[in-house]
Design a protein around this motif. Structure first.
Motif, short mmCIF file in Angstrom:
data_model
loop_
_atom_site.label_atom_id
_atom_site.label_comp_id
_atom_site.label_asym_id
_atom_site.label_seq_id
_atom_site.Cartn_x
_atom_site.Cartn_y
_atom_site.Cartn_z
N LEU A 20 0.50 -1.37 0.04
CA LEU A 20 0.60 0.20 -0.22
C LEU A 20 0.77 1.49 0.33
N GLY A 23 3.27 1.32 -3.34
CA GLY A 23 2.37 1.34 -4.24
C GLY A 23 1.65 2.55 -4.47
N PHE A 24 0.66 3.16 -3.49
CA PHE A 24 0.32 4.46 -3.94
C PHE A 24 1.52 5.39 -3.32
N LEU A 39 1.24 -2.26 -5.56
CA LEU A 39 -0.07 -2.92 -5.44
C LEU A 39 -1.09 -3.95 -5.76
#
Length: 73
Positions: A20, A23-24, A39
């Motif tokens: 998370l 990925g973000f 992600l």
């Protein structure tokens, strides 16, 4: 087997959190290739964590790990 389940829960949590965060972070900085990889790690982390949870519930703690019963009666 119980210890393996606990380890799987921890690994699943690490996969999910790292997936998370990275990925973000990569998605917001326009690095789409990296974002897709991390992600995609999130569902893997959920599955590993769930397998670990079920394993810890299905297999009891071994006798040597249990505290001694109170026999002061």
């Amino acid at each position: 087997m119980h210890k393996l389940g606990v380890i799987a829960v921890i690994i699943g949590a690490v996969f999910t959190v790292v997936g998370l965060l990275v990925g973000f972070g990569a998605m917001f900085s326009a690095q789409d290739g990296v974002a897709k990889v991390f992600l995609a790690l999130v569902p893997v982390g959920f599955v590993v964590g769930f397998v670990g949870l079920v394993t810890t519930l299905m297999y009891p703690v071994e006798e040597r790990e249990r505290p001694a019963p109170d026999v002061d009666r």
